[in-house]
Design a protein around this motif. Structure first.
Motif, PDB file in Angstrom:
ATOM      1  N   THR A 124      39.597  33.355  49.756  1.00 22.54           N
ATOM      2  CA  THR A 124      39.764  33.355  48.316  1.00 22.54           C
ATOM      3  C   THR A 124      40.859  34.339  47.936  1.00 22.54           C
ATOM      4  O   THR A 124      41.063  35.343  48.620  1.00 22.54           O
ATOM      5  N   ASP A 125      41.586  34.028  46.879  1.00 21.15           N
ATOM      6  CA  ASP A 125      42.640  34.905  46.382  1.00 21.15           C
ATOM      7  C   ASP A 125      42.114  35.715  45.200  1.00 21.15           C
ATOM      8  O   ASP A 125      41.421  35.179  44.329  1.00 21.15           O
ATOM      9  N   VAL A 126      42.477  36.994  45.165  1.00 14.56           N
ATOM     10  CA  VAL A 126      42.057  37.887  44.083  1.00 14.56           C
ATOM     11  C   VAL A 126      43.317  38.449  43.435  1.00 14.56           C
ATOM     12  O   VAL A 126      44.078  39.167  44.074  1.00 14.56           O
ATOM     13  N   MET A 127      43.527  38.126  42.160  1.00 13.52           N
ATOM     14  CA  MET A 127      44.741  38.591  41.475  1.00 13.52           C
ATOM     15  C   MET A 127      44.596  40.048  41.048  1.00 13.52           C
ATOM     16  O   MET A 127      43.508  40.617  41.033  1.00 13.52           O
ATOM     17  N   GLY A 128      45.733  40.642  40.676  1.00 12.44           N
ATOM     18  CA  GLY A 128      45.767  42.045  40.305  1.00 12.44           C
ATOM     19  C   GLY A 128      44.845  42.398  39.162  1.00 12.44           C
ATOM     20  O   GLY A 128      44.211  43.453  39.150  1.00 12.44           O
ATOM     21  N   GLU A 129      44.739  41.517  38.158  1.00 12.72           N
ATOM     22  CA  GLU A 129      43.852  41.752  37.016  1.00 12.72           C
ATOM     23  C   GLU A 129      42.417  41.972  37.481  1.00 12.72           C
ATOM     24  O   GLU A 129      41.723  42.878  37.019  1.00 12.72           O
ATOM     25  N   THR A 130      41.977  41.155  38.419  1.00 11.32           N
ATOM     26  CA  THR A 130      40.609  41.266  38.932  1.00 11.32           C
ATOM     27  C   THR A 130      40.445  42.530  39.760  1.00 11.32           C
ATOM     28  O   THR A 130      39.424  43.223  39.664  1.00 11.32           O
ATOM     29  N   LEU A 131      41.431  42.850  40.570  1.00 18.47           N
ATOM     30  CA  LEU A 131      41.365  44.079  41.369  1.00 18.47           C
ATOM     31  C   LEU A 131      41.310  45.311  40.470  1.00 18.47           C
ATOM     32  O   LEU A 131      40.573  46.261  40.755  1.00 18.47           O
ATOM     33  N   ASN A 132      42.043  45.286  39.371  1.00 16.80           N
ATOM     34  CA  ASN A 132      42.078  46.430  38.465  1.00 16.80           C
ATOM     35  C   ASN A 132      40.784  46.612  37.694  1.00 16.80           C
ATOM     36  O   ASN A 132      40.423  47.729  37.322  1.00 16.80           O
ATOM     37  N   ARG A 133      40.060  45.527  37.443  1.00 17.14           N
ATOM     38  CA  ARG A 133      38.869  45.588  36.599  1.00 17.14           C
ATOM     39  C   ARG A 133      37.557  45.644  37.380  1.00 17.14           C
ATOM     40  O   ARG A 133      36.493  45.794  36.775  1.00 17.14           O
ATOM     41  N   SER A 134      37.616  45.494  38.686  1.00 15.33           N
ATOM     42  CA  SER A 134      36.378  45.409  39.462  1.00 15.33           C
ATOM     43  C   SER A 134      36.433  46.299  40.697  1.00 15.33           C
ATOM     44  O   SER A 134      37.477  46.842  41.053  1.00 15.33           O
TER      45      SER A 134
END
Length: 199
Positions: free
Chosen positions: A61-71
């Motif tokens: 699965t790919d995780v974008m920067g927005e998700t990495l920053n918020r979680s």
């Protein structure tokens, strides 16, 4: 949509740093048993899209920067254990509460108080989320649907039964560990609909 009822604890078997994103490979034979490209799986409460299902019961699965920053997914590494849940089927029971898999922020475990058959976990609560959390209301912690059993200005508590401790990663969460938080979506919609009159 999810219900916050964890189906299995999986394991991150690979994490590739892509600069402004990451690609994860996660082993979860239960959630991949009927998964295909494009399906949604919640990983520690974060809704992610399946890119590939691998023969060993893993999925990428790919995780974008927005998700990495918020979680807290920004901090996981190879070997990390994660809570996994497939998207709810329309005809299934809603065992927890309505969970979108859209993390609102992160907190940290600040205390654990054990009792004979259950345990109270206290988690710090970001100021930006406190207005959405009410005692006896629902909150999602690392993808687990829980009831708020205690509430302060900058913290909340949840009570963990043995099943929750044994079948999710919350049983092994240590003091200081980050956790993903998703507040009840209904509270956010009510606030938005009330608009200027909400004050």
């Amino acid at each position: 949509m999810f219900t916050g009822i964890v189906e299995e604890v999986g394991e991150v078997v690979d994490k590739q740093d892509l600069g402004d994103a990451a690609r994860l490979v996660i082993r979860g034979p239960v959630v991949t048993s009927d998964a295909g490209h494009g399906d949604s799986i919640a990983v520690n409460g974060v809704c992610l899209t399946v890119v590939d299902v691998l023969a060993d019961g893993s999925f990428s699965t790919d995780v974008m920067g927005e998700t990495l920053n918020r979680s807290s997914l920004r901090d996981i590494a190879e070997g990390s254990r994660v809570n996994l849940e497939r998207a709810a089927a329309v005809n299934s029971r809603l065992g927890g509460h309505i969970v979108q898999g859209h993390v609102d922020g992160t907190g940290h475990v600040i205390a654990r108080t054990p009792f004979e058959h259950w345990e109270v976990m206290r988690i710090d609560l970001p100021a930006s989320l406190s207005r959405y959390v009410v005692e006896k209301g629902s909150i999602t912690v690392n993808g687990v649907s829980l009831t708020v059993s205690g509430l302060g200005d900058d913290w909340f508590e949840v009570s963990l039964i043995p099943t929750t401790r044994e079948l999710t990663t919350l049983g092994s969460a240590a003091i200081g560990d980050p956790v993903n938080l998703e507040v009840d979506i209904i509270a956010k919609y009510v606030e938005r609909l009330m608009g200027p009159t909400a004050g």
